[in-house]
Design an enzyme around this catalytic site. Structure first.
Site, PDB file in Angstrom:
ATOM      1  N   LYS A 104      12.404   7.277  -3.053  1.00  0.00           N
ATOM      2  CA  LYS A 104      11.284   6.249  -2.852  1.00  0.00           C
ATOM      3  C   LYS A 104      10.033   6.705  -3.349  1.00  0.00           C
ATOM      4  CE  LYS A 104       8.613   5.441   1.451  1.00  0.00           C
ATOM      5  NZ  LYS A 104       7.463   6.089   1.085  1.00  0.00           N
ATOM      6  N   ASN A 105       9.736   8.140  -2.920  1.00  0.00           N
ATOM      7  CA  ASN A 105       8.392   8.623  -3.012  1.00  0.00           C
ATOM      8  C   ASN A 105       8.108   9.054  -4.638  1.00  0.00           C
ATOM      9  OD1 ASN A 105       7.754   8.164  -0.518  1.00  0.00           O
ATOM     10  ND2 ASN A 105       7.922  10.079   0.154  1.00  0.00           N
ATOM     11  N   CYS A 124       2.487   3.593   6.436  1.00  0.00           N
ATOM     12  CA  CYS A 124       2.982   4.154   8.076  1.00  0.00           C
ATOM     13  C   CYS A 124       1.557   4.676   8.866  1.00  0.00           C
ATOM     14  CB  CYS A 124       3.974   5.093   8.130  1.00  0.00           C
ATOM     15  SG  CYS A 124       5.498   4.538   7.255  1.00  0.00           S
ATOM     16  N   ARG A 143      -4.587  10.386   7.299  1.00  0.00           N
ATOM     17  CA  ARG A 143      -4.005  10.132   5.763  1.00  0.00           C
ATOM     18  C   ARG A 143      -5.263   9.875   5.152  1.00  0.00           C
ATOM     19  NH1 ARG A 143       1.541   6.851   5.252  1.00  0.00           N
ATOM     20  NH2 ARG A 143       1.750   8.721   3.761  1.00  0.00           N
ATOM     21  N   ASP A 179       9.339  14.438   6.510  1.00  0.00           N
ATOM     22  CA  ASP A 179       9.903  12.973   6.497  1.00  0.00           C
ATOM     23  C   ASP A 179      11.207  13.193   7.203  1.00  0.00           C
ATOM     24  OD1 ASP A 179       8.082  11.441   4.826  1.00  0.00           O
ATOM     25  OD2 ASP A 179       8.303  13.074   3.546  1.00  0.00           O
ATOM     26  N   ARG A 238      11.449  -0.301   4.000  1.00  0.00           N
ATOM     27  CA  ARG A 238      10.850   0.108   3.139  1.00  0.00           C
ATOM     28  C   ARG A 238      11.232   1.378   2.496  1.00  0.00           C
ATOM     29  NH1 ARG A 238       5.598   1.838   5.183  1.00  0.00           N
ATOM     30  NH2 ARG A 238       5.828   2.589   3.174  1.00  0.00           N
TER      31      ARG A 238
END
Ligand code: EPU
Length: 418
Positions: A22-23, A116, A121, A304, A396
């Site tokens: 994903k990232n 999220c 952030r 994560d 997601r």
């Protein structure tokens, strides 16, 4: 709204193939707009973040062909539109359009990114880096306006090795005049994946994967292809789950060295595995031993994995200490795990976990993506049934999670409750 309903207590056997990361995918898709011709990205995970990014490319007049796990993107007729709030706020990675559009068009208007809610952030390193490259940054009504007459290579030292800032500045610098050096750069595998993609287009980037990245600007980027690397977070999530209830469970399509920090911890807790370069078989475990875990930047223990790992720690004998060092607020899963029977005490960024405690199915809420993944694990190892509300967070980041787990013997279903 979506729910995941789980019936716990089943052993998992068989094989789970890991999807694209994903990232990395969420950076490669925006990176494609730097290309003056067509690009092809393969092994793209089918997650909701992918669809959100494709919507932005289409808003910018890009053409996208999305077939199976292969995306073909052509942005040769790109139009520089404002990236609307409802698109930008759907995910964190919308911020990669800042670097990419700035590089391609020298002008970006984009609403604040979403993602999220796991801490502050901030994106100050990204913005400061754009300014050092010669851009002006204006913040107005929840929107950033970033503009440059010309981008000029320079040296940028990051205060923290931020993944997002490293990638975003690489994107902006690829078409800048002269040489840009990013010092204290992040070293995560997704950065290498993005640099390889840009180099395949004709960019001149060296040092990706180390803490100093050098980018020499070029004017034109040509047709290229890239394959998304396997997702080490998805692999880690299933390895943790398999460590708890797996019996001859195989996790395939992995890159072993991306998982070393996790494998070391699982082994010291007592998990028995056969580890090969691209697949791992979990045999099972005797009594799990308490261990301490601290999240760090790559190659350390990935933040994560932290929430899923904390579920494993509830099943270890003794007191485990888990420490989160990257985000201020990644503890949204803890009240729900305690509701299920865990004994977890949070103090600032640390959780003290007393185990083992049997878990019981409950009605719980996914507060964010990885909190949701941790609740899936908790539900599967619990006695009875668990319902996870707000399950869209999980979709997601985990491709076909229900199907992949069902195939190895888990009992769970995704329910639309619109
Ligand atoms: N930070 C700043 N200023 C900045 C940038 C970062 O203060 O300009 C701080 C952040 O607030 C955070 C820390 O630095 O405390 C780390 O942030 P980083 O920039 O490394 O992370 P990110 O780019 O926001 C990406 C992933 C995250 C993953 C981290 C670390 C995306 C879209 N997100 O976030 O993924 O946790 O790198 O590997 O790629 C997830 O997948 O669940 C997820 C949150």
């Amino acid at each position: 709204m979506k729910q995941i309903k789980i019936q716990g207590g089943y052993t998992l056997s068989g094989s789970i193939a890991i999807s694209g990361m994903k990232n990395a995918a969420v950076a490669l898709i925006p990176a494609s707009i730097l290309c003056d011709e067509e690009v092809t990205i393969s092994n793209v995970p089918n997650i909701s973040d992918k669809h959100a990014l494709i919507d932005i490319i289409k808003l910018l007049n890009g053409q996208v062909n999305d077939q199976d796990s292969v995306l073909t993107i052509n942005t040769s007729n790109i139009l520089n539109q404002t990236i609307k709030e409802e698109l930008a706020s759907k995910l964190r990675a919308s911020y990669y359009f800042m670097g990419a559009l700035l590089g391609r068009k020298k002008h970006v208007e984009i609403y604040f990114p979403g993602g999220c809610n796991i801490g502050n952030r901030k994106i100050d390193f990204h913005l400061k880096g754009f300014q050092l490259l010669g851009a002006t940054v204006e913040e107005k009504d929840d929107k950033y306006i970033i503009h440059a007459e010309e981008l000029k290579g320079t040296t940028i030292r990051l205060d923290f090795a931020s993944v997002g800032a490293t990638i975003n500045l690489m994107l902006a610098a690829v078409k800048a005049k002269g040489q840009t050096i990013i010092e204290n750069a992040a070293k995560e595998p997704e950065i290498i994946n993005v640099a390889d993609f840009l180099n395949n287009m004709g960019a001149k980037i060296t040092g990706a994967g180390t803490n100093t990245i050098t980018i020499t600007g070029v004017e034109y980027l040509h047709k290229a292809t890239i394959q998304v690397l396997p997702d080490r977070i998805e692999a880690g999530t299933y390895l943790i789950l398999g460590s708890l209830i797996g019996k001859e469970l195989k996790i395939t399509n992995i890159v072993r060295k991306h998982l070393d920090a996790l494998l070391t911890k699982l082994t010291s807790a007592g998990v028995e595995m056969d580890i090969l370069e691209n697949e791992i078989t979990i045999h099972g475990h005797q009594d799990l031993k308490a261990i301490n875990v601290k999240t760090l930047v790559y190659p350390g223990f990935v933040t994560d994995w932290g929430q899923p790992m904390s579920v494993l720690l509830t099943q270890c004998h003794g007191t485990s200490i888990f420490e989160e060092t990257i985000y201020e607020n990644r503890m949204g899963h803890v009240p729900y795990l305690n509701k299920m029977g865990a004994n977890m005490k949070v103090k600032n960024q640390t959780i003290e976990i007393q185990g083992p405690t049997p878990l019981k199915g409950q009605d719980v809420v996914a507060s964010d993506l990885r909190a949701g993944a941790s609740l899936v694990i908790a539900g599967l190892i619990s006695e009875g049934s668990t319902t996870i509300q707000d399950a869209e967070h999980i979709l997601r980041g985990y491709e076909r999670i229900v199907e992949k787990l069902t195939n190895v013997g888990a009992k769970l279903e995704l329910i639309d409750i619109n």
